[in-house]
Write an enzyme that holds these catalytic residues in place. Structure first.
Site, PDB file in Angstrom:
ATOM      1  N   GLY A 158       0.920  -1.222   0.011  1.00 35.63           N
ATOM      2  CA  GLY A 158       0.087  -0.048  -0.090  1.00 35.63           C
ATOM      3  C   GLY A 158       0.999   1.070   0.035  1.00 35.63           C
TER       4      GLY A 158
ATOM      5  N   GLN B 193       1.426   3.453   2.182  1.00 33.38           N
ATOM      6  CA  GLN B 193       2.161   3.600   3.427  1.00 33.38           C
ATOM      7  C   GLN B 193       2.862   2.124   3.885  1.00 33.38           C
ATOM      8  OE1 GLN B 193       3.588   5.682   5.399  1.00 33.38           O
ATOM      9  NE2 GLN B 193       2.544   7.134   4.125  1.00 33.38           N
ATOM     10  N   SER B 194       3.223   1.079   2.972  1.00 33.16           N
ATOM     11  CA  SER B 194       3.814  -0.062   3.070  1.00 33.16           C
ATOM     12  C   SER B 194       5.143  -0.087   4.094  1.00 33.16           C
ATOM     13  CB  SER B 194       3.567  -0.762   1.681  1.00 33.16           C
ATOM     14  OG  SER B 194       4.622  -1.857   2.034  1.00 33.16           O
ATOM     15  N   ASN B 195       5.078  -0.776   5.037  1.00 37.61           N
ATOM     16  CA  ASN B 195       6.543  -0.988   5.708  1.00 37.61           C
ATOM     17  C   ASN B 195       7.048  -1.847   4.892  1.00 37.61           C
ATOM     18  OD1 ASN B 195       5.595   0.407   8.365  1.00 37.61           O
ATOM     19  ND2 ASN B 195       3.978  -1.526   8.286  1.00 37.61           N
TER      20      ASN B 195
ATOM     21  N   THR C 171       7.487  -2.027   1.536  1.00 42.27           N
ATOM     22  CA  THR C 171       8.322  -1.506   0.408  1.00 42.27           C
ATOM     23  C   THR C 171       9.277  -0.535   1.208  1.00 42.27           C
ATOM     24  OG1 THR C 171       6.543   0.374   0.320  1.00 42.27           O
ATOM     25  CG2 THR C 171       6.278  -1.780  -1.283  1.00 42.27           C
TER      26      THR C 171
END
Length: 338
Positions: free
Chosen positions: A75, A77-79, A81
């Site tokens: 997403g 706010q992906s952790n 990535t």
């Protein structure tokens, strides 16, 4: 069980600390002892987190294949990535990140702060895509890999949460082995392990790792996907595959995979009042920060289960803090008054 036959590239500091949550335990009546294993403090690479532990087993494969570009997805706010971007920078590789619109949350700075900001700072090629939440294999991600090939690069695929990767469960088999070594030093064993689950490989690895000493069903997953049937299926499938990889010696059954579905609402990425209360309570009693997407929901679940008497008096419960705090700034309206 044979985890050691898989090469591991060190990205973490070493065993993550186990911290007693004394004030939170006392606040909840003192009958259950709560502890946290701090995966959020596991690395110097852009705040680390649970995906960094998983990536230690993917990196050797990427290097062996001669890849020059890590391609991942999550997403906005992906952790995941953010951690992939950090590892790529650390290795001197390129990084392409597909950031989909997984959360129905509107904020003018949502795609400019937090995890996505850090990924950009680390040099990742961030590609915003309007597709919604899904824990499976995505066309946008496959298209990103093809674009790298067309440009003459050699992409290495890292799916959401590392979960659909064949080696995605190995890191948290190692987590269980690490906990056993720490238990020997502490002089007791944990009765339950609480962990947030969405794409599934974190809990799957734990289930396999703790199955080795008969505690598979003492790993209590707290669903944060709000698609629990699919998440349960994915955890079970990944656990079965991982068990075969490490020669567990017994099959994983559906009864081994415990997923509490009461705390994911109202939907993925959006906290309910109980989650917000849990985030603030943990912060004010322990100085330990959790996020509204993942760890706040698993903290809510653990607190509520203590209050409901679902952990027997005298139980020792280990909360796996998987990270996620960098996303807090993207929810600045939610926490504008703390």
């Amino acid at each position: 069980m044979n985890l050691q036959r898989f090469p591991r590239y060190p990205l973490t500091f070493g065993p993550t600390p186990i911290q007693p949550l004394k004030r939170l335990s006392e606040h909840l009546g003192g009958k259950v002892e709560l502890y946290a294993k701090r995966e959020d403090c596991n690395s110097g690479l852009a705040f680390g987190g649970n995906k960094t532990r998983k990536l230690e087993y993917l990196v050797p494969d990427a290097l062996e294949q001669g890849a020059d570009t890590l391609v991942s997805i999550g997403g906005v706010q992906s952790n995941q990535t953010r951690q992939v971007a950090a590892v790529a920078a650390h290795l001197g590789m390129k990084c392409v990140l597909v950031q989909e619109h997984w959360v129905n949350y509107e904020d003018p700075v949502y795609d400019r702060v937090g995890n996505i900001q850090l990924s950009r700072m680390m040099g990742a090629d961030v590609r915003l895509v309007s597709d919604g939440f899904d824990i499976g294999i995505r066309r946008s991600w496959e298209e990103a890999m093809e674009s790298v090939r067309q440009a003459g690069g050699k992409p290495y695929p890292i799916p959401a949460g590392c979960s659909e990767h064949p080696l995605g469960g190995l890191g948290f088999v190692g987590f269980a082995e690490e906990v056993r070594a720490q238990e020997a030093q502490l002089g007791f064993k944990f009765d339950y392990i609480v962990v947030c689950s969405v794409t599934g490989s974190t809990q799957a690895g734990m289930v396999v790792g703790f199955a080795a000493d008969g505690r598979a069903n003492r790993v209590i997953g707290i669903d944060a996907s709000a698609t629990p049937e699919r998440t349960h299926e994915q955890i079970t499938r990944i656990a079965r595959h991982t068990a075969e990889l490490v020669d567990l010696g017994r099959p994983i059954t559906t009864a081994d995979v415990v997923l509490d579905t009461r705390y994911a609402g109202p939907e993925y990425g959006l906290p309910n009042d109980g989650t917000l209360e849990a985030i603030r309570l943990c912060a004010r009693l322990e100085g330990m920060l959790t996020d509204p997407v993942y760890e706040g929901k698993s903290m809510h679940g653990m607190i509520d289960k203590v209050q409901l008497g679902e952990f027997e008096p005298g139980s020792k419960v280990l909360y796996a803090h998987l990270g996620g705090v960098p996303a807090l700034s993207a929810y600045h309206e939610t926490f504008r008054n703390g």
